[in-house]
Design a protein around this motif. Structure first.
Motif, short mmCIF file in Angstrom:
data_model
loop_
_atom_site.label_atom_id
_atom_site.label_comp_id
_atom_site.label_asym_id
_atom_site.label_seq_id
_atom_site.Cartn_x
_atom_site.Cartn_y
_atom_site.Cartn_z
N GLY A 80 -4.31 41.01 -47.51
CA GLY A 80 -4.52 39.58 -47.74
C GLY A 80 -3.24 38.80 -47.49
O GLY A 80 -2.18 39.38 -47.20
N GLU A 81 -3.33 37.50 -47.61
CA GLU A 81 -2.15 36.66 -47.38
C GLU A 81 -1.04 36.94 -48.38
O GLU A 81 0.13 36.70 -48.08
CB GLU A 81 -2.56 35.19 -47.40
N THR A 82 -1.37 37.48 -49.55
CA THR A 82 -0.33 37.84 -50.52
C THR A 82 0.53 38.99 -50.02
O THR A 82 1.60 39.24 -50.57
CB THR A 82 -0.94 38.23 -51.88
N HIS A 83 0.09 39.67 -48.97
CA HIS A 83 0.83 40.79 -48.38
C HIS A 83 1.59 40.38 -47.11
O HIS A 83 2.16 41.24 -46.44
CB HIS A 83 -0.12 41.95 -48.06
N TYR A 84 1.59 39.10 -46.80
CA TYR A 84 2.21 38.62 -45.57
C TYR A 84 3.74 38.60 -45.64
O TYR A 84 4.33 38.37 -46.69
CB TYR A 84 1.74 37.19 -45.24
N ASN A 85 4.34 38.79 -44.48
CA ASN A 85 5.78 38.59 -44.30
C ASN A 85 5.98 37.14 -43.83
O ASN A 85 4.99 36.41 -43.64
CB ASN A 85 6.34 39.61 -43.29
N PRO A 86 7.21 36.69 -43.62
CA PRO A 86 7.43 35.30 -43.18
C PRO A 86 6.82 34.96 -41.82
O PRO A 86 6.63 33.79 -41.50
CB PRO A 86 8.95 35.18 -43.13
N GLN A 87 6.47 35.98 -41.03
CA GLN A 87 5.88 35.71 -39.71
C GLN A 87 4.37 35.54 -39.76
O GLN A 87 3.73 35.33 -38.74
CB GLN A 87 6.26 36.83 -38.75
N GLY A 88 3.77 35.69 -40.96
CA GLY A 88 2.35 35.47 -41.10
C GLY A 88 1.46 36.66 -40.79
O GLY A 88 0.28 36.50 -40.48
N THR A 89 2.02 37.87 -40.87
CA THR A 89 1.24 39.10 -40.73
C THR A 89 1.55 40.00 -41.91
O THR A 89 2.51 39.77 -42.65
CB THR A 89 1.56 39.84 -39.41
N VAL A 90 0.74 41.03 -42.08
CA VAL A 90 0.94 41.94 -43.21
C VAL A 90 2.29 42.65 -43.08
O VAL A 90 2.64 43.17 -42.02
CB VAL A 90 -0.23 42.95 -43.29
N HIS A 91 3.03 42.63 -44.17
CA HIS A 91 4.36 43.24 -44.23
C HIS A 91 4.29 44.74 -43.99
O HIS A 91 3.37 45.41 -44.43
CB HIS A 91 4.98 42.96 -45.60
#
Length: 144
Positions: free
Chosen positions: A49-60
């Motif tokens: 989900g978005e809570t798992h995003y990095n600053p680039q807008g994808t999953v970390h």
């Protein structure tokens, strides 16, 4: 979740699935869950989900590494006798596609490659619902 030292690794993991022991706190935090186990393999599913995003807008990559490490380690755990444990010594992850919330549910399957007295190795693949490869990994575990 507390492991029962009188159960084999496979029995402990099946109890997690059956909710007798519950899921690990990290798994709840990351929205991943152990869903299937057998002798020498394990499957985790997760909903990025978005809570798992990095600053680039994808999953970390940490989330990707965590679900793969869980599948890798639990595959080894399925082959351990009662009272035995393991810890990851080395983890190698290859991310081949970006993952986003729109990817949907993903599955990581880990399989044991080698189980020795002191070390074990395993491999895992992370795929989307259609089976498209997202990442793959390998690890070495120390048997305790």
């Amino acid at each position: 979740m507390k492991l029962d030292p009188n159960r084999t690794g496979l029995e402990n993991l099946q109890a997690m699935i059956d909710d007798l022991g519950g899921q690990a706190p990290l798994h709840r935090l990351l929205s991943i869950r152990l869903v299937e186990v057998g002798h020498g393999w394990s499957v985790f599913q997760g909903q990025p989900g978005e809570t798992h995003y990095n600053p680039q807008g994808t999953v970390h990559g940490g989330w990707i590494s965590a679900i793969l490490d869980s599948a890798l380690g639990c595959a080894v755990h399925t082959q351990l006798d009662a009272g035995k444990g393991y810890t990851t010594l080395e983890l190698k992850v290859n991310m081949v596609r970006a993952i986003a919330a729109s990817t949907g549910v993903v599955s990581a399957r880990g399989d044991v490659v080698h189980l020795g007295r002191r070390t074990a190795t395993s491999e895992a693949k992370l795929v989307d619902a259609s089976g498209k490869l997202l990442a793959h990994a390998s690890c070495t575990c120390l048997i305790l």
